[in-house]
Scaffold this motif. Structure first.
Motif, PDB file in Angstrom:
ATOM      1  N   MET A   1       0.847  -1.194   0.000  1.00 42.94           N
ATOM      2  CA  MET A   1       0.000   0.000   0.000  1.00 42.94           C
ATOM      3  C   MET A   1       0.883   1.246   0.000  1.00 42.94           C
TER       4      MET A   1
ATOM      5  N   ASP B   1       5.846   3.589   0.707  1.00 38.84           N
ATOM      6  CA  ASP B   1       5.321   2.253   0.961  1.00 38.84           C
ATOM      7  C   ASP B   1       5.035   2.152   2.457  1.00 38.84           C
ATOM      8  N   THR B   2       3.873   1.623   2.823  1.00 34.29           N
ATOM      9  CA  THR B   2       3.512   1.560   4.248  1.00 34.29           C
ATOM     10  C   THR B   2       4.433   0.631   5.034  1.00 34.29           C
ATOM     11  N   ARG B   3       5.222  -0.204   4.328  1.00 38.02           N
ATOM     12  CA  ARG B   3       6.116  -1.129   5.037  1.00 38.02           C
ATOM     13  C   ARG B   3       7.411  -0.474   5.489  1.00 38.02           C
TER      14      ARG B   3
ATOM     15  N   THR C   1      10.062   1.559   7.508  1.00 37.21           N
ATOM     16  CA  THR C   1      10.250   2.133   8.835  1.00 37.21           C
ATOM     17  C   THR C   1      10.821   3.546   8.655  1.00 37.21           C
TER      18      THR C   1
ATOM     19  N   CYS D   1      11.994   1.506  14.892  1.00 40.13           N
ATOM     20  CA  CYS D   1      10.804   0.986  15.569  1.00 40.13           C
ATOM     21  C   CYS D   1       9.591   1.884  15.367  1.00 40.13           C
ATOM     22  N   VAL D   2       9.710   2.805  14.410  1.00 35.62           N
ATOM     23  CA  VAL D   2       8.596   3.696  14.088  1.00 35.62           C
ATOM     24  C   VAL D   2       8.288   3.498  12.610  1.00 35.62           C
ATOM     25  N   LEU D   3       7.018   3.324  12.269  1.00 34.17           N
ATOM     26  CA  LEU D   3       6.654   3.205  10.861  1.00 34.17           C
ATOM     27  C   LEU D   3       6.650   4.597  10.229  1.00 34.17           C
TER      28      LEU D   3
ATOM     29  N   ALA E   1       4.909   5.666   7.881  1.00 45.44           N
ATOM     30  CA  ALA E   1       3.534   6.138   7.651  1.00 45.44           C
ATOM     31  C   ALA E   1       2.970   6.833   8.885  1.00 45.44           C
ATOM     32  N   ASP E   2       3.577   6.546  10.041  1.00 45.02           N
ATOM     33  CA  ASP E   2       3.066   7.068  11.306  1.00 45.02           C
ATOM     34  C   ASP E   2       3.608   8.454  11.653  1.00 45.02           C
ATOM     35  N   VAL E   3       4.490   9.016  10.829  1.00 46.18           N
ATOM     36  CA  VAL E   3       5.087  10.314  11.184  1.00 46.18           C
ATOM     37  C   VAL E   3       4.586  11.429  10.275  1.00 46.18           C
ATOM     38  N   ASP E   4       3.500  11.166   9.553  1.00 41.39           N
ATOM     39  CA  ASP E   4       2.912  12.193   8.682  1.00 41.39           C
ATOM     40  C   ASP E   4       2.673  13.473   9.481  1.00 41.39           C
TER      41      ASP E   4
ATOM     42  N   MET F   1      13.436  -4.086   5.104  1.00 43.09           N
ATOM     43  CA  MET F   1      12.031  -3.646   5.045  1.00 43.09           C
ATOM     44  C   MET F   1      11.106  -4.786   5.441  1.00 43.09           C
ATOM     45  N   ILE F   2       9.999  -4.425   6.055  1.00 48.05           N
ATOM     46  CA  ILE F   2       8.984  -5.390   6.441  1.00 48.05           C
ATOM     47  C   ILE F   2       8.479  -6.073   5.162  1.00 48.05           C
TER      48      ILE F   2
ATOM     49  N   GLU G   1       2.795  -7.200   2.704  1.00 53.31           N
ATOM     50  CA  GLU G   1       1.988  -6.024   2.360  1.00 53.31           C
ATOM     51  C   GLU G   1       1.224  -5.524   3.588  1.00 53.31           C
ATOM     52  N   LEU G   2       1.049  -4.228   3.663  1.00 48.41           N
ATOM     53  CA  LEU G   2       0.499  -3.653   4.878  1.00 48.41           C
ATOM     54  C   LEU G   2      -0.499  -2.545   4.552  1.00 48.41           C
TER      55      LEU G   2
ATOM     56  N   PHE H   1      -2.391   0.438   6.171  1.00 48.54           N
ATOM     57  CA  PHE H   1      -2.082   1.248   7.355  1.00 48.54           C
ATOM     58  C   PHE H   1      -3.131   2.333   7.536  1.00 48.54           C
TER      59      PHE H   1
ATOM     60  N   MET I   1       6.872  -0.110  20.203  1.00 50.96           N
ATOM     61  CA  MET I   1       8.203  -0.504  20.674  1.00 50.96           C
ATOM     62  C   MET I   1       8.378  -2.027  20.737  1.00 50.96           C
TER      63      MET I   1
ATOM     64  N   VAL J   1       6.749  -3.152  16.194  1.00 53.30           N
ATOM     65  CA  VAL J   1       7.554  -2.895  14.999  1.00 53.30           C
ATOM     66  C   VAL J   1       8.808  -3.785  14.964  1.00 53.30           C
ATOM     67  N   PRO J   2       9.533  -3.971  16.082  1.00 53.19           N
ATOM     68  CA  PRO J   2      10.638  -4.931  16.040  1.00 53.19           C
ATOM     69  C   PRO J   2      10.197  -6.339  15.625  1.00 53.19           C
TER      70      PRO J   2
ATOM     71  N   ARG K   1      -2.341   9.119  16.490  1.00 49.58           N
ATOM     72  CA  ARG K   1      -2.922  10.440  16.215  1.00 49.58           C
ATOM     73  C   ARG K   1      -4.140  10.713  17.098  1.00 49.58           C
TER      74      ARG K   1
END
Lengths: 167, 280
Positions: A1, A19-21, A23, A62-64, A66-69, B1-2, B5-6, B8, B35, B38-39, B56
């Motif tokens: 995605m 890409d949402t994957r 980090t 450890c932060v995605l 996509a989460d820092v928008d 990379m993970i 597919e994700l 989000f 914490m 994600v690992p 958020r």
């Protein structure tokens, strides 16, 4: 995605589709080309990937992304523009030999910056507590602790003296 | 990379998050501080197809008090609990636990709700909440229910949460004026997961001790107010019959350490009560 995000990276606003994957550390290194932030463990242990997120240190593996928008990210690249223009914290590390291989150093500098922001006059114990999230396999930490003590002193000397003004 | 597919989502309100959680056909994984999640995604141990981030949702980050209780929103980050005046005054063991989780960077991002819902047997809040007799507030798109902290963790990394439910709040009774509390832990180095951790609360004629790390969920023992430390340690030892062992220590070692740390927690809680309560 894929997801559109907008961030401020070292003071510069960037909009990109990611890409949402990804980090955060992958975003910084691979999408933005800022390779000063290192990847050690990807499990939140080593602290080599430490960056500032809205001014607070976090482990960017450890932060995605996509989460820092909408947030502000500061990396080691904001601290100096070249080998001859080191930030005072970096200069303190150089002068005290607070590094050997240098892999942990960007994270150490970021954690030092954050620690001194919270506590301008840290004791040695405060420093060891403050950098406990950053692992160094070379130095045995003593030279790093000396570097942080020195960096704190430099920062106090260059800052306008609050206590002096009050006297 | 993970690798997988994700999808989000990062909703701005709790209502939206609960709707998205209810709508996720194959379930969704909730991301709090990330914490632990994600690992495990980086390592390929967790492969969620859908992630709903709570980062958020400002309405889930709060520390509030009523006459008898304090209420902590699930997205309250560890570092915001450490020096908070309400926490320090009425349940200082929560602050004590928050202050030793991981390291500075982890405490800047990690949350109490994430830590509790992750239900790692060594999680530092779990014995504190169990000893205090805390309550977990759980919401879904259509319901709200309250689960006692001692019933919330049902096994190693398994909670009483049903599909579609989200932990939104932790509610703790305020420590009574004549009470005391303490939190202590055994770990190899700063930042390491606890081998055992222990919380104690003294109140009126009794004391409650909860020890984590040895068993799937905290082992709880209640003793009389004048019980000796030996009696208290023995009661916890008896309550850890189902202890597990791993690379950090055998089951028997953990049981013995549970006994030792139960005594220390109770002694410190009594000292805190004698010194005017509150402080851990």
């Amino acid at each position: 995605m894929k997801l559109p995000i907008s961030i401020a990276i070292n003071g510069q606003t960037r909009s990109l589709e990611i890409d949402t994957r990804l980090t955060l550390v992958a975003l910084v290194r691979e999408e933005l080309g800022l390779t000063g932030t290192h990847v050690g463990c990807t499990t939140g242990n080593c602290g080599a990937c430490t960056v500032l997120l809205d001014g607070d240190t976090v482990k960017s593996c450890c932060v995605l992304a996509a989460d820092v928008d909408g947030q502000e990210i500061t990396t080691i690249e904001a601290f100096s523009t070249g080998a001859s223009t080191l930030h005072p914290i970096q200069q303190a590390f150089a002068d005290n030999q607070g590094l050997q291989c240098g892999f942990c150093t960007p994270g150490m500098v970021l954690s030092t910056h954050y620690l001194l922001g919270q506590n301008p006059s840290p004791t040695e114990a405060d420093i060891r507590h403050g950098i406990s999230g950053n692992l160094c396999r070379c130095t045995g930490y003593q030279m790093i602790v000396d570097s942080v003590l020195d960096a704190a002193q430099r920062a106090r000397e260059s800052a306008p003296s609050a206590s002096g003004a009050a006297e | 990379m993970i690798s997988s597919e994700l999808a989000f989502y990062a909703p701005a309100t709790l209502a939206e998050a609960l709707e998205q959680l209810a709508a996720a056909e194959y379930g969704a994984t909730i991301l709090a501080g990330g914490m632990s999640l994600v690992p495990t995604m980086n390592l390929g141990l967790a492969r969620p197809e859908t992630v709903i981030s709570l980062n958020r949702i400002d309405e889930l980050a709060y520390i509030e008090e009523d006459a008898d209780t304090i209420r902590i929103g699930a997205m309250t980050r560890h570092r915001d609990l450490i020096g908070h005046p309400i926490v320090q005054a009425h349940c200082p063991s929560v602050a004590a636990a928050a202050s030793v989780i991981g390291d500075v960077q982890i405490r800047n991002r990690g949350t109490i709700g994430g830590s509790v819902a992750h239900a790692d047997p060594a999680g530092d809040y779990l014995p504190v909440l169990a000893a205090a007799g805390a309550t977990a507030v759980v919401r879904s798109a259509t319901s709200e229910r309250r689960i006692g902290a001692r019933e919330f963790v049902v096994d190693i990394m398994r909670t009483a949460l049903e599909p579609g439910e989200l932990l939104t709040e932790l509610e703790l009774p305020k420590l009574p004026a004549d009470g005391g509390s303490a939190f202590v832990r055994l770990a190899r180095v700063e930042g390491a997961f606890a081998i055992v951790n222990a919380a104690a609360v003294t109140s009126g004629g009794s004391a409650t001790i909860a020890v984590g790390g040895a068993t799937a969920s905290p082992a709880v023992a209640e003793v009389a107010g004048d019980a000796s430390l030996e009696e208290a340690g023995d009661a916890v030892y008896e309550a850890t019959e189902d202890a597990f062992g791993d690379l950090s220590g055998s089951a028997e070692y953990r049981r013995e350490m549970a006994r030792v740390y139960a005594r220390r927690a109770l002694a410190e809680a009594r000292d805190a009560a004698a010194n005017g309560g509150g402080a851990q």
